[in-house]
Design an enzyme around this catalytic site. Sequence first.
Site, PDB file in Angstrom:
ATOM      1  N   TYR A 546     -49.468 -62.672  52.707  1.00 53.36           N
ATOM      2  CA  TYR A 546     -48.753 -62.145  51.533  1.00 53.36           C
ATOM      3  C   TYR A 546     -49.495 -62.303  50.208  1.00 53.36           C
ATOM      4  CZ  TYR A 546     -44.767 -61.695  54.639  1.00 53.36           C
ATOM      5  OH  TYR A 546     -43.940 -61.325  55.679  1.00 53.36           O
ATOM      6  N   LEU A 547     -50.536 -63.108  50.177  1.00 54.68           N
ATOM      7  CA  LEU A 547     -51.234 -63.360  48.916  1.00 54.68           C
ATOM      8  C   LEU A 547     -52.532 -62.564  48.855  1.00 54.68           C
ATOM      9  CD1 LEU A 547     -50.750 -67.230  48.679  1.00 54.68           C
ATOM     10  CD2 LEU A 547     -49.411 -65.439  47.578  1.00 54.68           C
TER      11      LEU A 547
END
Length: 588
Positions: A546-547
């Site tokens: 997600y990053l």
Amino acid sequence: MISNGCRLLCALLRTRRSPQPARRLLTAIALRVKSCQPAARHWWEEKNHEDGVKWKFLEHRGPFFAPPYEPLPDDVTFYYDGQPMKLSPAAEEVATFYGKMLDHEYTTKEIFQKNFFTDWRTQMNKDERKIIKHLEKCDFSEIHKYFFDKNEARKALPKEEKQKLKEETNKIQEEYGFCTLDGHREKIGNFKIEPPGLFRGRGDHPKMGMLKLRIRPEDVIINCSSDAKVPEPPPGHKWKEVRFDNTVTWLASWTENIQGSIKYIMLNPSSKLKGEKDWQKYETARRLKNVVDQIRSQYRLDWKSREMKKRQRAVALYFIDKLALRAGNEKEEGETADTVGCCSLRVEHIKLFPELDGQQYVVEFDFLGKDSIRYYNKVPVEKEVFKNLKLFLENKNPDDDLFDRLNTSIVNKHLQDLMDGLTAKVFRTYNASITLQNQLKALTNEDDTVAAKILSYNRANRAVALLCNHQRAPPKTFEKSMQNLQAKVQSSVMIVLLVQIFSIWEMEKKKKQCERLEEQLMKLKLQATDKEENKQIALGTSKLNYLDPRITVAWCKKYGVPIEKIYNKTQRDKFAWAIDMTNEDFEF
């Protein structure tokens, strides 16, 4: 040098004085030189295929299957009701799955025991089913001891024997672990098909203990290019199907029997296809930055809409945005776990508190999310959201839908209308990445040591993990490793004190040594703090999925933190594109 040669040849070709045979020769040489120029070093420097096409050429050896079952030695006995009993091969194999896990917490759980026993009986012959009727009368202790001793013996093997086993593993990796994709030799991620065993699941999964059946070639669909050599199935077997589909990225697929879900053999995370997909995912999330304020303004207006459907959609979108909730996709056929997402929340999953712990308009969430992981959170919400939730709850039973005018399809279509490619996961990726970037700006002090900066990074990552509900149970070795770390801290404190006392007499000579020891002590203290803060938080999930890695790379370059202190080797390979192209002033 090659490009200079090309320019010279092209200049000669443009002159009209060159005779025709010489011109033909020069043309041939120019083309040959041009073809010898080095190709792009990395996939992100290459030209993309047309839309929808993932590759032009794909060739591989197919999956590596689990070895056949080896029966137990004659001196290893299964007992039922105190009496020795020889099991049929199919029943014995499943008994070994349970026997291996006797010392595991799973085998103490009632649902695990029930599911195992039900599925085990399907593998027994008629005579065995007549005798074996109660799990508590089964004695797997000798089976457990056999595999425990076997494992210990493997650990105690001489170095030479371990090296032989390693070489055999490497040989399999070389044969099955790579494919050829558009001229690149790419590593395959999971080329080994998982052996049969007992399903564990995450959290309190209702199917834990069920039997995962052996996957055979007849279950497997192969995907490669039509001009490639189709992989050979094991002798005496054939593939379920062979496809030539270059619009997908998987190499082989099959359907597993527990959830009825499709499993895939894919390329390694560091591969071109995986990297391109990651890059596109984060670029889509970055595009959301340009319209997110407009989207938020619109759903705030819709909280007061005359249409109940619009109100429910607006509140659901608020939850997806602010709490990073998953949309809540409908369950696949055969799925029995009571897992929900935003759109499938029921009345029983929330409680409303006009005031709680000094905060107004608090909503308490309590439900099972993805993989049966519990989501429990108490969050203050905006007044209009709270008022709408009260309205949604009116005249409903605990098992009624909170958003009764809504489903995942409606939300997904609305998200697509708001921005091309927008999904709940894009919101999740955007909020995770922007949270990391903002937290890093707030927490990082450029004058800190590298160890202190790493602690700041992990705290920023922790904020994201909390947002996304990435929990884990504390590792079994947590207490012991913390004790060891604290012992090192205490030892270092004593050494520093002794050196400081000694330094009164030899100040200059011992000054550097004292500083070095104090730095080591500070590192140990920071490690202990970091470990304690993150014992129940899974930082890796958000970091991998997600990053946007460019945020991390830019931070490392800006603050002089070696990238290997944040990303391990596997992660550095996965995010090689970000490491290569990102400078320190990157903004998500």
